[in-house]
Design a protein around this motif. Structure first.
Motif, short mmCIF file in Angstrom:
data_model
loop_
_atom_site.label_atom_id
_atom_site.label_comp_id
_atom_site.label_asym_id
_atom_site.label_seq_id
_atom_site.Cartn_x
_atom_site.Cartn_y
_atom_site.Cartn_z
N UNK A 1 0.75 -1.24 0.09
CA UNK A 1 -0.03 -0.10 0.06
C UNK A 1 0.89 1.21 0.02
N UNK A 2 0.04 2.45 -0.13
CA UNK A 2 0.76 3.66 -0.19
C UNK A 2 1.58 3.74 1.32
N UNK A 3 2.84 4.27 1.32
CA UNK A 3 3.52 4.27 2.56
C UNK A 3 3.00 5.36 3.25
N UNK A 4 2.34 6.56 2.78
CA UNK A 4 1.77 7.50 3.59
C UNK A 4 0.32 6.94 4.25
N UNK A 5 -0.50 6.14 3.40
CA UNK A 5 -1.60 5.31 3.93
C UNK A 5 -1.44 4.56 5.12
N UNK A 6 -0.16 3.85 5.05
CA UNK A 6 0.47 3.04 6.01
C UNK A 6 0.77 3.78 7.30
N UNK A 7 1.18 5.14 7.23
CA UNK A 7 1.78 5.88 8.20
C UNK A 7 0.47 6.37 8.83
N UNK A 8 -0.35 6.95 7.98
CA UNK A 8 -1.85 7.66 8.60
C UNK A 8 -2.37 6.40 9.31
N UNK A 9 -2.66 5.43 8.84
CA UNK A 9 -3.26 4.16 9.64
C UNK A 9 -2.43 3.98 10.77
N UNK A 10 -1.27 3.99 10.90
CA UNK A 10 -0.43 3.61 12.20
C UNK A 10 -0.78 4.79 13.16
N UNK A 11 -0.80 6.25 12.83
CA UNK A 11 -1.03 7.16 13.71
C UNK A 11 -2.51 7.00 14.24
N UNK A 12 -3.43 6.86 13.46
CA UNK A 12 -4.80 6.68 13.71
C UNK A 12 -5.13 5.56 14.66
N UNK A 13 -4.34 4.43 14.52
CA UNK A 13 -4.47 3.20 15.46
C UNK A 13 -3.70 3.58 17.04
N UNK A 14 -2.64 4.38 16.75
CA UNK A 14 -2.02 4.90 18.03
C UNK A 14 -2.96 5.76 18.88
N UNK A 15 -3.75 6.64 18.15
CA UNK A 15 -4.73 7.62 18.94
C UNK A 15 -5.86 6.60 19.48
N UNK A 16 -6.30 5.66 18.72
CA UNK A 16 -7.39 4.95 19.02
C UNK A 16 -6.79 3.88 20.44
N UNK A 17 -5.50 3.51 20.19
CA UNK A 17 -5.06 2.82 21.52
C UNK A 17 -4.98 3.70 22.68
N UNK A 18 -4.48 4.91 22.48
CA UNK A 18 -4.46 6.02 23.50
C UNK A 18 -5.82 6.08 24.36
N UNK A 19 -6.71 6.45 23.53
CA UNK A 19 -7.99 6.84 24.04
C UNK A 19 -9.17 5.71 24.15
#
Length: 192
Positions: free
Chosen positions: A78-96
């Motif tokens: 997949x697009x590396x940016x999409x992978x990065x954005x997904x990772x950032x959003x997953x980090x947010x979901x884990x935090x909250x």
């Protein structure tokens, strides 16, 4: 004649890791551990060592799981940016949403200041995290998804330290909107 130890050590480490992750090192009792691992204390001491040694092995196990996840994400087509954005959003979901959030962050604040082995494991984990982020950001730049005017090393360092701050902010304020807005801002800055 010594008795053979009759338990699956890797499964026991996983169970112990889950207890340490949930309760933290100091709040976890030996009884919590042997109950979760379904072993007796002599089996623990004879095969792994005491609570501290078990904790070190659990932190290593946790960071190994993270490294495998990062490798899998880097290998994605997949697009590396999409992978990065997904990772950032997953980090947010884990935090909250995650009760236990990040064991590495918890361990860094609770134990790493006094235990050199844990500190070394977490420092290696931090370096792997940095490399993962750096590679994703660099690939995104190579594909024109992130401006090549940016410094991939700085962005990787910035995100690595920023998301730990999000975790701390959420512990103190319990404001999911604030964490989501900070993540959205970071993503927006990446993609300008």
């Amino acid at each position: 004649m010594a008795r053979n130890v009759e338990f699956d050590e890797s499964a026991a480490i996983q169970k112990a890791m889950e207890i340490f992750w949930k309760k933290g090192y100091n709040a976890t009792s030996l009884r919590d551990l042997i109950d979760a691992m379904q072993i007796n204390s002599s089996s623990l001491y004879n095969t792994i060592g005491g609570k501290q040694e078990l904790f070190v092995r659990c932190v290593q196990h946790y960071t190994d799981i993270r490294a495998q996840d990062w490798d899998k994400r880097l290998a994605s087509k997949r697009s590396p940016l999409d992978v990065l954005i997904e990772y950032i959003n997953e980090a947010v979901n884990i935090i909250i949403n995650g009760e236990d959030s990040c064991m590495a962050v918890k361990s860094a604040f609770e134990v790493a200041t006094n235990d050199e082995r844990v500190k070394q494991i977490l420092a290696a984990d931090d370096q792997r995290s940095y490399q993962f982020l750096y590679k994703l950001i660099k690939k995104s730049m190579d594909k024109g998804e992130i401006s090549s005017d940016e410094d991939p090393a700085l962005l990787a360092d910035y995100f690595n330290s920023t998301w730990t701050g999000w975790y701390e902010s959420y512990i103190l304020h319990k404001d999911p909107v604030k964490i989501k807005r900070m993540a959205e801002y970071f993503i927006k800055q990446l993609t300008k």
